[in-house]
Motif scaffolding. Structure first.
Motif, mmCIF file in Angstrom:
data_model
loop_
_atom_site.group_PDB
_atom_site.id
_atom_site.type_symbol
_atom_site.label_atom_id
_atom_site.label_comp_id
_atom_site.label_asym_id
_atom_site.label_seq_id
_atom_site.Cartn_x
_atom_site.Cartn_y
_atom_site.Cartn_z
ATOM 1 N N THR A 1 5.460 -28.305 28.823
ATOM 2 C CA THR A 1 4.896 -26.988 29.125
ATOM 3 C C THR A 1 5.642 -26.349 30.290
ATOM 4 O O THR A 1 5.794 -26.954 31.353
ATOM 5 N N SER A 2 6.115 -25.129 30.052
ATOM 6 C CA SER A 2 6.861 -24.387 31.063
ATOM 7 C C SER A 2 5.904 -23.654 31.997
ATOM 8 O O SER A 2 4.798 -23.271 31.595
ATOM 9 N N MET B 1 -0.623 -18.129 18.440
ATOM 10 C CA MET B 1 -2.019 -17.895 18.045
ATOM 11 C C MET B 1 -2.870 -19.057 18.562
ATOM 12 O O MET B 1 -2.349 -20.069 18.976
ATOM 13 N N CYS B 2 -4.195 -18.859 18.504
ATOM 14 C CA CYS B 2 -5.136 -19.915 18.891
ATOM 15 C C CYS B 2 -4.862 -20.443 20.298
ATOM 16 O O CYS B 2 -4.859 -21.649 20.550
ATOM 17 N N SER B 3 -4.639 -19.498 21.218
ATOM 18 C CA SER B 3 -4.411 -19.860 22.613
ATOM 19 C C SER B 3 -5.714 -19.815 23.384
ATOM 20 O O SER B 3 -6.582 -18.988 23.107
ATOM 21 N N ASP B 4 -5.836 -20.703 24.369
ATOM 22 C CA ASP B 4 -7.004 -20.653 25.246
ATOM 23 C C ASP B 4 -6.818 -19.636 26.367
ATOM 24 O O ASP B 4 -7.780 -19.331 27.076
ATOM 25 N N ILE B 5 -5.595 -19.101 26.529
ATOM 26 C CA ILE B 5 -5.333 -18.201 27.671
ATOM 27 C C ILE B 5 -4.858 -16.814 27.249
ATOM 28 O O ILE B 5 -4.591 -15.979 28.100
ATOM 29 N N HIS C 1 1.520 -20.833 23.710
ATOM 30 C CA HIS C 1 1.229 -20.611 25.131
ATOM 31 C C HIS C 1 -0.190 -21.105 25.378
ATOM 32 O O HIS C 1 -1.129 -20.643 24.731
ATOM 33 N N GLY C 2 -0.352 -22.027 26.318
ATOM 34 C CA GLY C 2 -1.688 -22.526 26.620
ATOM 35 C C GLY C 2 -1.737 -24.029 26.512
ATOM 36 O O GLY C 2 -0.709 -24.705 26.504
ATOM 37 N N ALA D 1 11.162 -38.872 14.765
ATOM 38 C CA ALA D 1 11.290 -39.596 13.495
ATOM 39 C C ALA D 1 11.526 -41.075 13.797
ATOM 40 O O ALA D 1 11.889 -41.454 14.912
ATOM 41 N N ASP D 2 11.349 -41.911 12.784
ATOM 42 C CA ASP D 2 11.545 -43.348 12.982
ATOM 43 C C ASP D 2 13.002 -43.713 13.224
ATOM 44 O O ASP D 2 13.290 -44.777 13.768
ATOM 45 N N ASP D 3 13.926 -42.837 12.801
ATOM 46 C CA ASP D 3 15.346 -43.190 12.924
ATOM 47 C C ASP D 3 15.950 -42.785 14.273
ATOM 48 O O ASP D 3 17.163 -42.800 14.441
ATOM 49 N N GLY D 4 15.100 -42.392 15.233
ATOM 50 C CA GLY D 4 15.610 -42.040 16.563
ATOM 51 C C GLY D 4 16.044 -40.602 16.705
ATOM 52 O O GLY D 4 16.564 -40.206 17.740
ATOM 53 N N THR D 5 15.791 -39.807 15.656
ATOM 54 C CA THR D 5 16.088 -38.382 15.768
ATOM 55 C C THR D 5 14.788 -37.619 16.014
ATOM 56 O O THR D 5 13.688 -38.180 15.914
ATOM 57 N N CYS D 6 14.937 -36.351 16.332
ATOM 58 C CA CYS D 6 13.728 -35.538 16.568
ATOM 59 C C CYS D 6 13.964 -34.096 16.161
ATOM 60 O O CYS D 6 15.104 -33.636 16.023
ATOM 61 N N LEU D 7 12.838 -33.417 15.963
ATOM 62 C CA LEU D 7 12.806 -31.988 15.648
ATOM 63 C C LEU D 7 12.255 -31.285 16.887
ATOM 64 O O LEU D 7 11.231 -31.707 17.430
ATOM 65 N N VAL D 8 12.934 -30.236 17.332
ATOM 66 C CA VAL D 8 12.495 -29.513 18.529
ATOM 67 C C VAL D 8 12.005 -28.125 18.116
ATOM 68 O O VAL D 8 12.757 -27.346 17.519
ATOM 69 N N VAL D 9 10.763 -27.830 18.438
ATOM 70 C CA VAL D 9 10.154 -26.553 18.055
ATOM 71 C C VAL D 9 10.037 -25.654 19.292
ATOM 72 O O VAL D 9 9.451 -26.055 20.309
ATOM 73 N N ASP D 10 10.615 -24.459 19.207
ATOM 74 C CA ASP D 10 10.483 -23.427 20.250
ATOM 75 C C ASP D 10 10.829 -23.912 21.660
ATOM 76 O O ASP D 10 9.996 -23.827 22.585
ATOM 77 N N PRO D 11 12.055 -24.435 21.879
ATOM 78 C CA PRO D 11 12.399 -24.877 23.242
ATOM 79 C C PRO D 11 12.320 -23.718 24.227
ATOM 80 O O PRO D 11 12.809 -22.626 23.951
ATOM 81 N N ALA D 12 11.656 -23.953 25.376
ATOM 82 C CA ALA D 12 11.381 -22.842 26.301
ATOM 83 C C ALA D 12 11.327 -23.350 27.734
ATOM 84 O O ALA D 12 11.220 -24.534 27.963
ATOM 85 N N ALA D 13 11.292 -22.453 28.691
ATOM 86 C CA ALA D 13 11.568 -21.032 28.544
ATOM 87 C C ALA D 13 12.766 -20.669 29.430
ATOM 88 O O ALA D 13 13.544 -19.800 29.070
#
Ligand code: ZN
Length: 256
Positions: free
Chosen positions: A15-16, A164-168, A204-205, A28-40
């Motif tokens: 969290t930024s 969407m669905c943010s608490d802030i 965000h949140g 993932a199990d193979d040591g790789t990863c998916l990065v969603v919305d790197p910020a900020a």
């Protein structure tokens, strides 16, 4: 960026300090990863890359939930990998790159312009992200921004809701669309029908559990109900000037 926190054994969230913007990493199990919305901020994305290195995770793909500047950032340190988005998101950012980049420079200067918003459309007729890790379902809708996608990771019980669905934050409508409230209500209906969500991660949140997801969906529906009758000023999430300004814009749009 605070260090990555485990939300489930395969899903990590950082969290930024900038607008409490989240970055999600799916391992993932193979040591790789998916990065969603790197910020900020640029330095935070550098720290993210260093954290992934320490965890022994190599980025194999990225995903941008929607075509706003704070969701289409990248750094060479994360690697030269496909950064997926819905085809609509790719079209929008391609058409509005200069404007989005100007906003990025205003709020988080110093990002690599050549990598900004360079997204790959998901293959047609696919509803999952093509990568070697856990199944990630793409739920495309048009609330908040055209081509917006929530991501559902059924094996982990996690729903990433983008902006969407943010608490802030109140629901933030794309007032250029013909039916922004209808689009928003439709997406909330889709989210409420997703079964087995134990963790919701907003763009965000803060992260919430399944009960909190439904509380936020109800809070968002209540805001839209109020908005349609010219009210909503008492929403507890209207804590900052820019949010109150967005609310006033919503009200003006409804009255027009
Ligand atoms: Zn957004």
């Amino acid at each position: 960026m605070r260090r990555l926190v485990e939300v489930t054994s395969r899903v990590l969230v950082g969290t930024s300090d900038f607008c409490t913007t989240t970055t999600t990493v799916i391992a993932a199990d193979d040591g790789t990863c998916l990065v969603v919305d790197p910020a900020a901020q640029p330095a935070e994305i550098g720290e993210l890359a260093a954290d992934l290195g320490e965890l022994g995770l190599q980025v194999s793909a990225g995903f941008a939930t929607h075509p706003h500047w704070d969701h289409v950032l990248w750094s060479a340190e994360l690697g030269d990998v496909p950064r997926y988005a819905t085809a609509t998101t790719v079209d929008v950012i391609d058409a509005q790159r200069d404007e989005a980049l100007r906003l990025a420079e205003e709020s988080a200067p110093g990002h690599d312009h050549t990598l900004f918003g360079r997204l790959t459309p998901l293959p047609t007729n696919t509803s999952t992200i093509p990568w070697p890790g856990p199944t990630v379902r793409v739920i495309e809708h048009h609330a908040h921004a055209p081509g917006h996608a929530a991501l559902h990771i059924p094996g982990e019980g996690v729903l990433l809701t983008g902006d969407m669905c943010s608490d802030i934050e109140i629901p933030l409508l794309d007032l250029r669309q013909p039916d922004p409230v209808g689009d928003y209500r439709h997406a909330l209906d889709v989210f409420s029908a997703v079964h087995g969500v134990h963790r919701v991660v907003p763009g965000h949140g803060s992260v919430g559990d399944g009960i909190e997801l439904h509380r936020r969906i109800e809070a968002d529906r209540r805001y839209l109900d109020e908005l349609e009758t010219g009210r909503g000023d008492d929403d507890p999430r209207l804590t900052e000037d820019w949010l109150r300004q967005s609310h006033r814009s919503h009200l003006a749009h409804m009255a027009a």
